[in-house]
Design an enzyme around this catalytic site. Structure first.
Site, PDB file in Angstrom:
ATOM      1  N   THR A 110      31.897  33.182   0.825  1.00 17.29           N
ATOM      2  CA  THR A 110      32.325  31.828   1.194  1.00 17.29           C
ATOM      3  C   THR A 110      32.003  31.588   2.657  1.00 17.29           C
ATOM      4  O   THR A 110      31.946  32.516   3.454  1.00 17.29           O
ATOM      5  CB  THR A 110      33.841  31.637   1.041  1.00 17.29           C
ATOM      6  OG1 THR A 110      34.470  32.551   1.930  1.00 17.29           O
ATOM      7  CG2 THR A 110      34.312  31.879  -0.362  1.00 17.29           C
ATOM      8  N   GLU A 127      34.224  29.775  -5.171  1.00 16.84           N
ATOM      9  CA  GLU A 127      35.069  30.503  -6.126  1.00 16.84           C
ATOM     10  C   GLU A 127      34.952  29.945  -7.544  1.00 16.84           C
ATOM     11  O   GLU A 127      35.451  30.547  -8.483  1.00 16.84           O
ATOM     12  CB  GLU A 127      36.549  30.435  -5.688  1.00 16.84           C
ATOM     13  CG  GLU A 127      36.880  31.189  -4.406  1.00 16.84           C
ATOM     14  CD  GLU A 127      36.635  30.383  -3.134  1.00 16.84           C
ATOM     15  OE1 GLU A 127      35.869  29.401  -3.178  1.00 16.84           O
ATOM     16  OE2 GLU A 127      37.198  30.733  -2.079  1.00 16.84           O
ATOM     17  N   LYS A 145      49.748  14.858   9.578  1.00 17.41           N
ATOM     18  CA  LYS A 145      51.147  14.497   9.312  1.00 17.41           C
ATOM     19  C   LYS A 145      51.697  13.718  10.504  1.00 17.41           C
ATOM     20  O   LYS A 145      51.942  14.287  11.562  1.00 17.41           O
ATOM     21  CB  LYS A 145      51.989  15.735   9.050  1.00 17.41           C
ATOM     22  CG  LYS A 145      53.314  15.377   8.424  1.00 17.41           C
ATOM     23  CD  LYS A 145      53.928  16.540   7.704  1.00 17.41           C
ATOM     24  CE  LYS A 145      54.989  16.046   6.738  1.00 17.41           C
ATOM     25  NZ  LYS A 145      55.703  17.089   6.078  1.00 17.41           N
ATOM     26  N   TRP A 149      51.949  11.546   5.407  1.00  9.55           N
ATOM     27  CA  TRP A 149      50.605  12.126   5.353  1.00  9.55           C
ATOM     28  C   TRP A 149      49.528  11.054   5.512  1.00  9.55           C
ATOM     29  O   TRP A 149      49.626   9.978   4.948  1.00  9.55           O
ATOM     30  CB  TRP A 149      50.375  12.838   4.020  1.00  9.55           C
ATOM     31  CG  TRP A 149      51.239  14.049   3.838  1.00  9.55           C
ATOM     32  CD1 TRP A 149      52.292  14.175   2.981  1.00  9.55           C
ATOM     33  CD2 TRP A 149      51.112  15.302   4.505  1.00  9.55           C
ATOM     34  NE1 TRP A 149      52.829  15.441   3.085  1.00  9.55           N
ATOM     35  CE2 TRP A 149      52.128  16.149   4.014  1.00  9.55           C
ATOM     36  CE3 TRP A 149      50.254  15.799   5.481  1.00  9.55           C
ATOM     37  CZ2 TRP A 149      52.303  17.456   4.454  1.00  9.55           C
ATOM     38  CZ3 TRP A 149      50.425  17.109   5.926  1.00  9.55           C
ATOM     39  CH2 TRP A 149      51.449  17.916   5.418  1.00  9.55           C
TER      40      TRP A 149
HETATM   41  P1  AMP Z   1      32.312  26.000  -0.460  1.00  5.86           P
HETATM   42  O1  AMP Z   1      33.057  27.122  -1.078  1.00  5.86           O
HETATM   43  O2  AMP Z   1      31.685  26.346   0.839  1.00  5.86           O
HETATM   44  O3  AMP Z   1      31.315  25.419  -1.414  1.00  5.86           O
HETATM   45  O4  AMP Z   1      33.362  24.867  -0.124  1.00  5.86           O
HETATM   46  C1  AMP Z   1      34.215  24.361  -1.110  1.00  5.86           C
HETATM   47  C2  AMP Z   1      35.024  23.235  -0.547  1.00  5.86           C
HETATM   48  O5  AMP Z   1      34.181  22.155  -0.187  1.00  5.86           O
HETATM   49  C3  AMP Z   1      35.990  22.634  -1.533  1.00  5.86           C
HETATM   50  O6  AMP Z   1      37.180  23.381  -1.653  1.00  5.86           O
HETATM   51  C4  AMP Z   1      36.218  21.268  -0.950  1.00  5.86           C
HETATM   52  O7  AMP Z   1      37.147  21.294   0.108  1.00  5.86           O
HETATM   53  C5  AMP Z   1      34.864  20.920  -0.392  1.00  5.86           C
HETATM   54  N1  AMP Z   1      34.129  20.101  -1.354  1.00  5.86           N
HETATM   55  C6  AMP Z   1      33.194  20.497  -2.225  1.00  5.86           C
HETATM   56  N2  AMP Z   1      32.742  19.447  -2.945  1.00  5.86           N
HETATM   57  C7  AMP Z   1      33.431  18.358  -2.518  1.00  5.86           C
HETATM   58  C8  AMP Z   1      33.443  16.969  -2.874  1.00  5.86           C
HETATM   59  N3  AMP Z   1      32.630  16.478  -3.794  1.00  5.86           N
HETATM   60  N4  AMP Z   1      34.309  16.171  -2.228  1.00  5.86           N
HETATM   61  C9  AMP Z   1      35.141  16.641  -1.286  1.00  5.86           C
HETATM   62  N5  AMP Z   1      35.172  17.925  -0.901  1.00  5.86           N
HETATM   63  C10 AMP Z   1      34.331  18.778  -1.508  1.00  5.86           C
END
Ligand code: AMP
Length: 541
Positions: A180, A326, A435, A440
């Protein structure tokens, strides 16, 4: 009663075999770092991936051992996507945008045994190789010549023993892994099984996901080092679609040129990439003759509704998807469906900007302190997931088991609302919510609205400590000259937000910080502007 079905393992091998048998001549087009186009076919891919598998076994690779890649998007990377798992190994894609010390940490943590690297990335490798565990390094040469220091990838393939048997794979064998790109703490490894990749591919091809078929020409702009390019190279192979792999040149004009030349019908990328593409199209709408019905999958962060609208004016459909490392990564996709009933155009766009509904087999529940949230489009809670391609732990990090609930759901860290039809709307990351006076405020909603203002190119809204309200929103903006005035932005936002939700300040900058996968790096902005509101006049006051 015992089933009478075969015990057929869901592995990557039949995907590749099918593409080579039914679509042997379908092309995989790669734009190499030197910008030349290079063409191979599925017959070549299968042949070379099998050679790679045999060569790795001959080199001593044992079951489940990791082979790292440090490569752009091109056909040799695709051959590693299949070749390493066919050998019983695990392909570990290293994110070349990470700082060298983090790459060394990740390679050591994953215990990568071999590395396949693009010749153009050798300068990066030099910066961390002394700290990395690689026993052998194979260089994919494209510009003939520079380094003799490492082994040649083509020589590895050339030395592969003919027709030696490949191992029998189980669908539960590990096939791939990715770390990640978190902004806090050490990167965390997620290991994908063959089964997860196969089922994820089937779900992505569905009509209500991305409706992929062998008639598509698929261009993953998302890097192949980031969550398997969201799985699209696997789906494209599964359905026998042409693949167009753009290499390192992903500026708007280069992408549009490639889309036109290879008549791309489906592409994937983060909002920043598509915003740049949209701006190029707005500027010169007739310059590119794109394939009719072109669809662009957008994810990684939320696209502004205004971008979805602007693409529609070019007859290009943006399809919104959501997920995370994940979850392999696709967990939900957004489409309008008949059961939503009659809606105005504005309502339709508002829906299309949501993250949509979970794809089949991904289960989502939204929980807050009171339990499951009502489907009212208002109440917020954290979305939690489970499913056949949702991870159940991080690789060798048992101390992080609290990422999962006791009953096995993945805590995504994304805060959402759910509307009455079950559409998820990501309001924020848990850690990015603001907040203010006990209420929020969604930074994402404000950002998406600000980006809809003429001349604004990008916006980040962050929580800044405030003596009276605890936190207040501050907007950090990249905009064309002449920059919008704060009063104008306030007036624009006041149509959609309550007064207390409006940013206290607008800060204009040349550039915003991003993570290695293109997401806004809000932690850096929070640090930078921590004291911004101390002693400043604020609108909320
Ligand atoms: P990653 O593991 O680097 O792919 O990041 C995942 C995170 O990216 C998710 O938990 C979200 O917070 C954000 N994310 C992925 N796709 C979207 C989306 N379409 N809209 C908003 N946030 C997103």
């Amino acid at each position: 009663m015992k089933s009478t079905m075969m015990d057929f393992q869901l592995t990557l091998a039949p995907m590749l075999e099918r593409a080579a048998t039914l679509y042997p001549g379908v092309e995989i087009v790669s734009r190499m770092p030197e910008r030349n186009l290079h063409r191979r076919t599925y017959a070549d891919l299968a042949n070379r991936a099998q050679k790679l598998a045999r060569a790795l076994i001959a080199a001593g690779l044992q079951r489940s051992e990791r082979v790292a890649t440090l490569m752009w998007n091109h056909s040799v990377h695709l051959e590693a996507y299949f070749g390493v798992p066919l050998a019983g190994g695990v392909i570990h894609t290293l994110n070349l945008r990470l700082p060298p010390q983090q790459l060394a940490f990740i390679a050591r943590h994953a215990e990568d045994r071999f590395l396949i690297v693009d010749e153009v990335l050798l300068p990066l490798l030099q910066k961390f190789i002394s700290e990395a565990p690689f026993e052998r390094v194979f260089v994919h040469r494209t510009c003939q010549g520079s380094s003799d220091r490492y082994e040649d990838y083509e020589a590895l393939l050339g030395a592969a023993p003919d027709d030696s048997p490949l191992p029998q794979l189980s669908e539960y064998d590990a096939a791939a892994m990715c770390y990640t790109s978190g902004t806090t703490g050490d990167p965390k490894g997620v290991v994908y099984s063959h089964r997860a990749l196969v089922l994820h591919s089937l779900a992505l091809a569905l009509a209500d996901s991305f409706a992929m078929s062998h008639n598509d020409s698929v261009m993953p702009v998302v890097p192949m080092f980031h969550v398997n390019a969201w799985g699209f190279p696997y789906v494209a192979t599964m359905v026998g679609a042409k693949q167009v792999l753009p290499g390192p040149h992903v500026d708007a004009e280069s992408l549009l040129d490639l889309c036109e030349r290879e008549q791309v019908t489906l592409s994937t990328g983060v909002p920043t990439v598509w915003m740049a593409v949209c701006a190029a199209l707005d500027k010169d709408p007739r310059r590119w003759r794109l394939a009719p019905g072109l669809r662009l999958v957008v994810g990684g962060s939320a696209p502004a509704e205004s971008v979805i609208r602007r693409f529609d004016t070019h007859n290009i459909r943006l399809i919104h998807a959501w997920g995370m490392t994940e979850s392999t990564p696709i967990a939900s996709t957004c489409h309008l469906c008949a059961s939503l009933g009659e809606m105005s155009e504005d309502e339709k766009y508002a829906i299309r900007a949501t993250q949509g509904t979970p794809v089949p087999f991904v289960q989502a529940r939204v929980i807050n302190q009171d339990g499951a949230v009502p489907w009212d489009g208002k109440t917020i809670g954290e979305v939690q997931l489970r499913g056949p391609w949702v991870a159940s732990s991080y690789y060798n990090m048992p101390e992080l088991s609290d990422k999962w609930t006791e009953d096995g759901w993945l805590r995504t860290g994304d805060v959402v609302t759910v509307n009455k039809h079950g559409y998820l709307h990501v309001v924020d990351r848990t850690k990015d919510l603001i907040k203010s006076g006990g209420e929020w405020i969604s930074s994402v909603d404000l950002e998406n609205a600000i980006v809809g203002y003429a001349g604004v190119r990008e916006a980040a809204v962050i929580a800044v400590p405030h003596p009276k309200w605890d936190e207040r929103p501050v907007a950090v903006i990249v905009a064309n000259e002449p920059r919008p005035k704060p009063e104008e932005l306030n007036e624009f936002l006041a149509k959609r937000f309550a007064k207390w939700q409006l940013p206290d300040a607008y800060i204009f900058v040349e550039e915003l910080p991003h993570t290695s996968t293109g997401k806004l790096l809000k932690s850096a902005l929070r640090d930078r502007y921590r004291d911004y509101l101390n002693g400043h006049f604020t609108i909320a006051d």
